[in-house]
Design an enzyme around this catalytic site. Structure first.
Site, PDB file in Angstrom:
ATOM      1  N   HIS A  71      14.109 -13.778  -1.956  1.00 47.22           N
ATOM      2  CA  HIS A  71      13.004 -12.800  -1.810  1.00 47.22           C
ATOM      3  C   HIS A  71      11.977 -12.971  -2.929  1.00 47.22           C
ATOM      4  O   HIS A  71      10.812 -12.617  -2.764  1.00 47.22           O
ATOM      5  CB  HIS A  71      13.549 -11.368  -1.890  1.00 47.22           C
ATOM      6  CG  HIS A  71      14.667 -11.103  -0.938  1.00 47.22           C
ATOM      7  ND1 HIS A  71      14.476 -11.026   0.423  1.00 47.22           N
ATOM      8  CD2 HIS A  71      15.999 -10.914  -1.138  1.00 47.22           C
ATOM      9  CE1 HIS A  71      15.636 -10.781   1.014  1.00 47.22           C
ATOM     10  NE2 HIS A  71      16.574 -10.705   0.091  1.00 47.22           N
ATOM     11  N   HIS A 100       6.025 -10.650  -7.571  1.00 43.61           N
ATOM     12  CA  HIS A 100       5.540 -10.601  -6.188  1.00 43.61           C
ATOM     13  C   HIS A 100       4.190 -11.325  -6.210  1.00 43.61           C
ATOM     14  O   HIS A 100       3.457 -11.223  -7.210  1.00 43.61           O
ATOM     15  CB  HIS A 100       5.372  -9.156  -5.728  1.00 43.61           C
ATOM     16  CG  HIS A 100       6.614  -8.323  -5.890  1.00 43.61           C
ATOM     17  ND1 HIS A 100       7.515  -8.093  -4.862  1.00 43.61           N
ATOM     18  CD2 HIS A 100       7.140  -7.700  -6.983  1.00 43.61           C
ATOM     19  CE1 HIS A 100       8.506  -7.341  -5.305  1.00 43.61           C
ATOM     20  NE2 HIS A 100       8.317  -7.094  -6.592  1.00 43.61           N
ATOM     21  N   HIS A 123       7.479  -7.427 -12.447  1.00 42.10           N
ATOM     22  CA  HIS A 123       8.293  -6.225 -12.675  1.00 42.10           C
ATOM     23  C   HIS A 123       9.435  -6.533 -13.633  1.00 42.10           C
ATOM     24  O   HIS A 123      10.235  -7.445 -13.377  1.00 42.10           O
ATOM     25  CB  HIS A 123       8.877  -5.734 -11.344  1.00 42.10           C
ATOM     26  CG  HIS A 123       7.830  -5.220 -10.409  1.00 42.10           C
ATOM     27  ND1 HIS A 123       8.008  -5.165  -9.038  1.00 42.10           N
ATOM     28  CD2 HIS A 123       6.582  -4.745 -10.647  1.00 42.10           C
ATOM     29  CE1 HIS A 123       6.930  -4.663  -8.474  1.00 42.10           C
ATOM     30  NE2 HIS A 123       6.037  -4.404  -9.424  1.00 42.10           N
ATOM     31  N   THR A 208      10.844  -1.240  -4.417  1.00 41.14           N
ATOM     32  CA  THR A 208       9.938  -1.691  -3.340  1.00 41.14           C
ATOM     33  C   THR A 208      10.660  -2.671  -2.412  1.00 41.14           C
ATOM     34  O   THR A 208      10.028  -3.331  -1.582  1.00 41.14           O
ATOM     35  CB  THR A 208       8.674  -2.385  -3.900  1.00 41.14           C
ATOM     36  OG1 THR A 208       9.068  -3.616  -4.527  1.00 41.14           O
ATOM     37  CG2 THR A 208       7.953  -1.489  -4.892  1.00 41.14           C
ATOM     38  N   THR A 209      11.983  -2.759  -2.566  1.00 40.69           N
ATOM     39  CA  THR A 209      12.797  -3.584  -1.666  1.00 40.69           C
ATOM     40  C   THR A 209      13.963  -2.727  -1.174  1.00 40.69           C
ATOM     41  O   THR A 209      14.362  -1.776  -1.855  1.00 40.69           O
ATOM     42  CB  THR A 209      13.384  -4.801  -2.409  1.00 40.69           C
ATOM     43  OG1 THR A 209      14.121  -4.323  -3.546  1.00 40.69           O
ATOM     44  CG2 THR A 209      12.314  -5.753  -2.865  1.00 40.69           C
TER      45      THR A 209
HETATM   46  N1  LIG Z   1      17.117  -8.570  -3.916  1.00 46.52           N
HETATM   47  C1  LIG Z   1      16.038  -8.106  -4.605  1.00 46.52           C
HETATM   48  N2  LIG Z   1      16.009  -7.016  -5.375  1.00 46.52           N
HETATM   49  C2  LIG Z   1      14.782  -6.813  -5.906  1.00 46.52           C
HETATM   50  C3  LIG Z   1      14.523  -5.654  -6.740  1.00 46.52           C
HETATM   51  C4  LIG Z   1      15.574  -5.008  -7.418  1.00 46.52           C
HETATM   52  C5  LIG Z   1      15.284  -3.898  -8.204  1.00 46.52           C
HETATM   53  C6  LIG Z   1      13.972  -3.416  -8.287  1.00 46.52           C
HETATM   54 CL1  LIG Z   1      13.625  -2.027  -9.271  1.00 46.52          CL
HETATM   55  C7  LIG Z   1      12.941  -4.065  -7.578  1.00 46.52           C
HETATM   56  S1  LIG Z   1      11.282  -3.517  -7.664  1.00 46.52           S
HETATM   57  N3  LIG Z   1      10.368  -4.468  -6.777  1.00 46.52           N
HETATM   58  O1  LIG Z   1      11.212  -2.160  -7.146  1.00 46.52           O
HETATM   59  O2  LIG Z   1      10.900  -3.629  -9.074  1.00 46.52           O
HETATM   60  C8  LIG Z   1      13.215  -5.165  -6.805  1.00 46.52           C
HETATM   61  C9  LIG Z   1      13.837  -7.745  -5.565  1.00 46.52           C
HETATM   62  S2  LIG Z   1      14.532  -8.898  -4.538  1.00 46.52           S
HETATM   63 ZN   LIG Z   2       9.411  -5.911  -7.775  1.00 45.40          ZN
END
Ligand SMILES: Nc1nc(-c2ccc(Cl)c(S(N)(=O)=O)c2)cs1
Ligand SMILES: [Zn+2]
Length: 267
Positions: A71, A100, A123, A208-209
């Site tokens: 991802h 991202h 992030h 956001t995932t």
């Molecule tokens: N498998 C995956 N997990 C994430 C992830 C995990 C924790 C968090 Cl906090 C986030 S985010 N985009 O809200 O910062 C993304 C990405 S891809």
């Molecule tokens: Zn993120």
């Protein structure tokens, strides 16, 4: 059958619907305190308790492990730098950072500022440091269990601090692959100068995932990170969503969510 896995909109057609796009994500993804959001900077309310952050071990150089998780690209921060201050209730320990992005310089960020989107968004994900064992239970369900520091990235001057990460991308084209940076860097090597990190926005939202749990206290810094276009393009060029290396990893961006009754604050 193995449950259909979640994916981004750009993957739905390319995988002839063998994965669930953002409108079909499960978990808490349909609730009403979701992320990302558009931040209307003039409507954000100044909050005097939003003071400067104190960053610990953000200056510590490390040969970080880097992974393609299907991802995004994840940098595992096992030496656990920490943050405190910044209006946060307590100290938080960094777990990982990821990004991202898009090939389009105005479609790669998840948050937008006054409707403007940027090339990328980085992030840094932190876990709340629990106090004594007594308050460990309810703490796990708090709205601020996770603190994400979000940095927008715009195309501009070459950023030498990012090179060890950019060069590691060539080692991990397919999901599940990981490598180690060939040069040690610190988190500060990736960020704008610390004195520029006093201006930020703050709101309560979600991952956001999927499962989009509503347990994130978000910090979106005003000062962008600058990367050269070629450094930005490397993410879309070197990484793939699939083992067949048919689908380049790009546009791994969740659509904007409604602010609803929430307020956005600013330092
Ligand atoms: N498998 C995956 N997990 C994430 C992830 C995990 C924790 C968090 Cl906090 C986030 S985010 N985009 O809200 O910062 C993304 C990405 S891809
Ligand atoms: Zn993120």
């Amino acid at each position: 059958s193995a449950e259909t896995h979640w994916c981004y909109e750009v993957q739905v057609d390319a995988s002839n619907h063998s994965c669930l796009g953002p409108t079909e994500w499960g978990g808490d993804c349909h609730k009403h305190r979701q992320s990302p959001i558009n931040i209307n900077t003039s409507q954000a309310q100044v909050n005097k308790s939003l003071g400067p952050f104190s960053f610990s071990s953000y200056d510590q150089k490390h040969y970080w492990k880097v992974e393609n998780n299907g991802h995004t690209v994840v940098v595992w921060l096992e030496d656990k730098p920490t943050i405190a201050g910044g209006g946060l209730a307590t100290q938080y320990r960094a777990q990982q950072l990821h990004l991202h992005w898009s090939k389009m310089m105005n479609e790669g960020s998840e948050h937008s500022l006054d409707g403007h989107r940027f090339a990328m968004e980085m992030h840094i994900v932190h876990q709340k440091q629990n106090g004594t064992s007594s308050n460990k239970t309810e703490a796990q369900n708090s709205q601020d269990e996770i603190a994400v520091l979000a940095f927008i990235v715009q195309a501009g001057s070459e950023n030498d601090g990012f090179q060890p990460l950019v060069e590691a991308l060539s080692d991990i084209p397919r999901p599940g692959m990981n490598t180690t940076m060939k040069k040690s860097i610190s988190l500060f090597d990736l960020l704008p100068k610390e004195e520029k990190l006093r201006n930020y926005f703050r709101y309560l939202g979600s991952l956001t995932t999927p499962g989009c749990e509503e347990k994130v206290v978000w910090t979106v810094f005003k000062e962008p990170i600058q990367l050269h276009e070629d450094q930005i393009f490397a993410f879309s060029e070197k990484l793939y969503y699939d083992n067949g290396q048919k689908q380049k990893m790009t546009d791994n961006v969740r659509p904007l969510q409604e602010l609803g009754q929430r307020l956005v604050f600013k330092s």
